[in-house]
Design a protein around this motif. Structure first.
Motif, PDB file in Angstrom:
ATOM      1  N   GLU A 176      -6.063 -10.185   0.159  1.00  0.00           N
ATOM      2  CA  GLU A 176      -5.027  -9.388   0.832  1.00  0.00           C
ATOM      3  C   GLU A 176      -5.493  -8.956   2.210  1.00  0.00           C
ATOM      4  N   LEU A 177      -6.746  -8.581   2.323  1.00  0.00           N
ATOM      5  CA  LEU A 177      -7.302  -8.122   3.591  1.00  0.00           C
ATOM      6  C   LEU A 177      -7.282  -9.231   4.643  1.00  0.00           C
ATOM      7  N   CYS A 178      -7.481 -10.457   4.226  1.00  0.00           N
ATOM      8  CA  CYS A 178      -7.564 -11.586   5.161  1.00  0.00           C
ATOM      9  C   CYS A 178      -6.228 -12.300   5.378  1.00  0.00           C
ATOM     10  N   SER A 179      -5.191 -11.803   4.756  1.00  0.00           N
ATOM     11  CA  SER A 179      -3.883 -12.436   4.880  1.00  0.00           C
ATOM     12  C   SER A 179      -3.339 -12.310   6.303  1.00  0.00           C
ATOM     13  N   ASP A 180      -2.563 -13.301   6.714  1.00  0.00           N
ATOM     14  CA  ASP A 180      -1.897 -13.202   8.020  1.00  0.00           C
ATOM     15  C   ASP A 180      -0.524 -12.541   7.893  1.00  0.00           C
ATOM     16  N   ASP A 181      -0.164 -12.140   6.674  1.00  0.00           N
ATOM     17  CA  ASP A 181       1.082 -11.412   6.414  1.00  0.00           C
ATOM     18  C   ASP A 181       0.792  -9.914   6.583  1.00  0.00           C
ATOM     19  N   ILE A 182       0.916  -9.436   7.815  1.00  0.00           N
ATOM     20  CA  ILE A 182       0.529  -8.067   8.163  1.00  0.00           C
ATOM     21  C   ILE A 182       1.277  -7.013   7.342  1.00  0.00           C
ATOM     22  N   PRO A 183       2.582  -7.147   7.115  1.00  0.00           N
ATOM     23  CA  PRO A 183       3.241  -6.159   6.254  1.00  0.00           C
ATOM     24  C   PRO A 183       2.631  -6.116   4.842  1.00  0.00           C
ATOM     25  N   ALA A 184       2.241  -7.264   4.312  1.00  0.00           N
ATOM     26  CA  ALA A 184       1.608  -7.298   2.996  1.00  0.00           C
ATOM     27  C   ALA A 184       0.226  -6.635   3.033  1.00  0.00           C
ATOM     28  N   VAL A 185      -0.516  -6.842   4.100  1.00  0.00           N
ATOM     29  CA  VAL A 185      -1.820  -6.192   4.253  1.00  0.00           C
ATOM     30  C   VAL A 185      -1.622  -4.684   4.312  1.00  0.00           C
ATOM     31  N   ARG A 186      -0.657  -4.246   5.109  1.00  0.00           N
ATOM     32  CA  ARG A 186      -0.372  -2.809   5.236  1.00  0.00           C
ATOM     33  C   ARG A 186      -0.027  -2.210   3.870  1.00  0.00           C
ATOM     34  N   GLU A 187       0.806  -2.899   3.098  1.00  0.00           N
ATOM     35  CA  GLU A 187       1.196  -2.406   1.773  1.00  0.00           C
ATOM     36  C   GLU A 187       0.000  -2.373   0.820  1.00  0.00           C
ATOM     37  N   ALA A 188      -0.843  -3.391   0.868  1.00  0.00           N
ATOM     38  CA  ALA A 188      -2.036  -3.409   0.020  1.00  0.00           C
ATOM     39  C   ALA A 188      -2.963  -2.250   0.364  1.00  0.00           C
ATOM     40  N   VAL A 189      -3.124  -1.983   1.642  1.00  0.00           N
ATOM     41  CA  VAL A 189      -3.978  -0.871   2.071  1.00  0.00           C
ATOM     42  C   VAL A 189      -3.361   0.452   1.623  1.00  0.00           C
ATOM     43  N   ARG A 190      -2.050   0.584   1.741  1.00  0.00           N
ATOM     44  CA  ARG A 190      -1.377   1.806   1.266  1.00  0.00           C
ATOM     45  C   ARG A 190      -1.630   2.030  -0.224  1.00  0.00           C
ATOM     46  N   ARG A 191      -1.519   0.953  -1.013  1.00  0.00           N
ATOM     47  CA  ARG A 191      -1.764   1.062  -2.455  1.00  0.00           C
ATOM     48  C   ARG A 191      -3.202   1.483  -2.736  1.00  0.00           C
ATOM     49  N   MET A 192      -4.131   0.880  -2.023  1.00  0.00           N
ATOM     50  CA  MET A 192      -5.546   1.222  -2.216  1.00  0.00           C
ATOM     51  C   MET A 192      -5.806   2.682  -1.855  1.00  0.00           C
ATOM     52  N   LEU A 193      -5.245   3.130  -0.741  1.00  0.00           N
ATOM     53  CA  LEU A 193      -5.421   4.531  -0.337  1.00  0.00           C
ATOM     54  C   LEU A 193      -4.817   5.479  -1.378  1.00  0.00           C
ATOM     55  N   ALA A 194      -3.636   5.146  -1.861  1.00  0.00           N
ATOM     56  CA  ALA A 194      -2.974   5.997  -2.859  1.00  0.00           C
ATOM     57  C   ALA A 194      -3.784   6.076  -4.138  1.00  0.00           C
ATOM     58  N   SER A 195      -4.366   4.954  -4.546  1.00  0.00           N
ATOM     59  CA  SER A 195      -5.144   4.956  -5.795  1.00  0.00           C
ATOM     60  C   SER A 195      -6.440   5.750  -5.633  1.00  0.00           C
TER      61      SER A 195
END
Length: 53
Positions: free
Chosen positions: A31-50
């Motif tokens: 997810e971190l290396c994806s070129d889909d920036i909205p998906a990266v942003r969402e993954a980071v949001r999920r990680m921060l929330a957890s």
């Protein structure tokens, strides 16, 4: 676009992904290396929330 980039950078800095244990980093790396920036942003949001829960 610059605002979104700076928002993502701030989120990544807050997450401190470089301190992840190796097994957690391996799970997050695709997810971190994806070129889909909205998906990266969402993954980071999920990680921060957890981590804040």
């Amino acid at each position: 676009m610059a605002v979104r980039k700076s928002e993502l950078i701030a989120m990544l800095l807050k997450l401190k992904w470089w301190d992840f244990p190796p097994e957690e980093l391996l799970r997050f790396l695709p997810e971190l290396c994806s070129d889909d920036i909205p998906a990266v942003r969402e993954a980071v949001r999920r990680m921060l929330a957890s981590r804040e829960a």
